[in-house]
Design a protein around this motif. Structure first.
Motif, mmCIF file in Angstrom:
data_model
loop_
_atom_site.group_PDB
_atom_site.id
_atom_site.type_symbol
_atom_site.label_atom_id
_atom_site.label_comp_id
_atom_site.label_asym_id
_atom_site.label_seq_id
_atom_site.Cartn_x
_atom_site.Cartn_y
_atom_site.Cartn_z
ATOM 1 N N ASP A 16 0.807 -1.340 -0.062
ATOM 2 C CA ASP A 16 0.005 0.067 0.008
ATOM 3 C C ASP A 16 1.010 1.271 -0.031
ATOM 4 N N LYS A 60 1.369 5.285 -0.192
ATOM 5 C CA LYS A 60 0.511 6.391 0.073
ATOM 6 C C LYS A 60 1.331 7.882 -0.728
ATOM 7 N N TRP A 84 -6.347 6.090 12.062
ATOM 8 C CA TRP A 84 -6.043 6.409 10.787
ATOM 9 C C TRP A 84 -7.021 6.491 9.734
ATOM 10 N N PRO A 85 -6.911 7.381 8.581
ATOM 11 C CA PRO A 85 -5.655 7.605 7.922
ATOM 12 C C PRO A 85 -5.282 9.115 8.140
ATOM 13 N N ASP A 124 -1.574 8.774 8.288
ATOM 14 C CA ASP A 124 -1.039 8.907 7.057
ATOM 15 C C ASP A 124 -0.761 10.459 6.554
ATOM 16 N N MET A 154 -4.727 9.699 0.375
ATOM 17 C CA MET A 154 -5.151 8.389 0.589
ATOM 18 C C MET A 154 -4.220 7.304 -0.062
ATOM 19 N N GLY A 155 -4.474 6.125 -0.021
ATOM 20 C CA GLY A 155 -3.385 5.107 -0.590
ATOM 21 C C GLY A 155 -3.685 4.789 -1.901
ATOM 22 N N SER A 156 -2.926 3.855 -2.523
ATOM 23 C CA SER A 156 -2.979 3.467 -3.845
ATOM 24 C C SER A 156 -4.258 2.590 -3.982
ATOM 25 N N THR A 213 -6.904 3.661 -3.792
ATOM 26 C CA THR A 213 -8.181 4.501 -3.988
ATOM 27 C C THR A 213 -8.976 4.192 -5.128
ATOM 28 N N ASP A 230 5.693 2.743 6.957
ATOM 29 C CA ASP A 230 4.613 3.430 7.816
ATOM 30 C C ASP A 230 4.992 3.516 9.339
#
Length: 419
Positions: A146, A148, A197-198, A201, A271-273, A275, A371
């Motif tokens: 994942d 970010k 979270w997030p 992040d 947000m992360g990949s 999405t 992370d």
């Protein structure tokens, strides 16, 4: 969490709470499905991501001849139940997927996990054994990563309002101001929540944009830097300023926030990949992202497959893991979107979306760091999430006492790892 208690995507509340899926402690042992009937897997993927993972399960079943069942849990339940089960010698499932390498190392050191280093060669994956290694034994195998990458936005919205990606931090703040003045916008930045979270992040992105941010993050993880470091203070003061200006939205479940994001009510979402794969994203082609100005690194968090030492059939479980984490297994999810494989032999043309290819290519050009809270685990992770929720609730508070408290827990966490 938030205004809608329905689960939407990764690390959210269990769908079974309402009576659909029932997940039992000790699923892979007494009273559950035996290893002879099926290999059980538990992880944090629900809804769209669950469907994607089940496609990988189908591949693994064809490769191994095993029957593989899947039961999702939210992150807190996963971490808590496995800890309780392992202490009494019970396997929560035959395969447990952990998003925190710190926890993998602790479980491995305690004798709760089977070594899995023979299943993968670190030269063939985008990570090293050291992340999950204790005393020469490797206790997990990597699946998807994942990443970010930054703030997601819709190019159609930017085009409609003549907005441009910011080149520096001043332009970033100017962009927030422009978006804030657009009719129909609740706030420029989404505040997603799922136990803290997030928001974490977002906080890490502001740490990474400081001087030598990547090294700072690594030093924090190793306990070689303090959370009271002037750069961490600056990062939190920058967040505080944006909160006080009203640039962050109301805090809602992170999955629910995707709906507000897609309707352009909250146009920027860190947000992360994963999405593009979310159901609220009606047209993944209308997605792009930019890194927080000043950042020269991205956070990556790996989903680690582990096999409890108490699983009834360890050999069958490891066979299933080997098939799932293989390049062919990871390619199945890559082709479905929202997934960055850790297996280096997954071909580039497996990415169906250009933006996913862009993320993968940019990840090769910048420094990747773990992370922060996932690498450290509890007690730091729980305290980090709690303090961030407090900051979002009361942004006018003095951040330095909060950071002093976090540093105390950071040192406690690192100290536990060293004992």
């Amino acid at each position: 969490m938030g205004e809608n208690n329905a689960p939407i995507g990764r690390r959210t509340v269990l769908r079974g709470a309402g009576g659909g899926l029932v997940v039992l402690t000790g699923l892979g042992s007494a009273g559950g499905v035996s290893a002879q009937e099926a290999i059980t897997v538990t992880a944090v993927w629900t809804d769209d991501e669950e469907e994607d993972f089940l496609a990988v399960v189908d591949y693994a079943e064809d490769e191994t001849g095993l029957e593989i069942s899947y039961a999702p849990r939210d992150t807190e339940t996963l971490l808590t139940e496995t800890l309780m089960d392992y202490e009494v010698g019970v396997a929560t499932a035959d395969i447990v997927v952990l998003p925190t390498e710190g926890r993998v190392q602790r479980d491995g050191a305690a004798g709760h996990l089977e070594p899995l280093g023979d299943l993968w060669d670190e030269d063939d994956y985008a990570t090293d054994y050291s992340a999950v290694e204790v005393d020469g034994e490797v206790y997990a195998a990597p699946f998807g990563g994942d990443i970010k990458p930054g703030f997601w936005y819709r190019p159609s919205f930017f085009d409609e309002h003549d907005l441009e990606e910011p080149e520096d931090y001043d332009e970033f703040v100017d962009l927030l101001d422009e978006i804030d003045d657009i009719d129909g916008v609740e706030a420029p930045l989404a505040s997603g929540n799922g136990d803290g979270w997030p928001l974490s992040d977002v906080a890490e992105a502001f740490i990474l944009r400081q001087d030598d941010g990547a090294e700072l993050q690594l030093d924090l993880i190793e306990g070689d830097a303090s959370f009271t470091d002037d750069r961490v203070v600056t990062a939190f003061e920058e967040l505080q300023e944006l909160l006080e200006e009203g640039y962050f939205s109301e805090v809602r479940d992170f999955g629910v926030q995707y709906e507000f994001f897609w309707e352009n009510e909250i146009p920027l979402y860190f947000m992360g990949s994963w999405t593009p794969a979310f159901g609220a994203i009606e047209d993944p082609e209308d997605l792009d992202y930019f890194m927080l100005p000043g950042s020269e690194a991205m956070v990556t968090s790996i989903n680690w497959f582990t096999v409890p030492a108490y699983a009834p059939d360890v050999d069958a479980a490891t066979d299933a893991v080997e098939a799932i984490i293989s390049p062919d297994g990871q390619e199945v999810w890559t082709e479905r979107g929202g997934f960055v494989p850790t297996a280096l032999d997954v071909p580039d043309d497996a990415f169906d979306l250009e933006v996913m290819q862009d993320i993968s290519e940019q990840a090769d050009e910048v420094e990747l760091v773990p992370d922060l809270d996932d690498a450290l685990g509890d007690p730091f992770q729980a305290e980090f999430w709690s303090q961030l929720l407090g900051l979002w609730a009361e942004p006018e508070q003095d951040v330095e006492p909060m950071l002093e408290s976090l540093d105390d827990v950071l040192q406690e966490t690192v100290g536990e790892d060293e004992t």
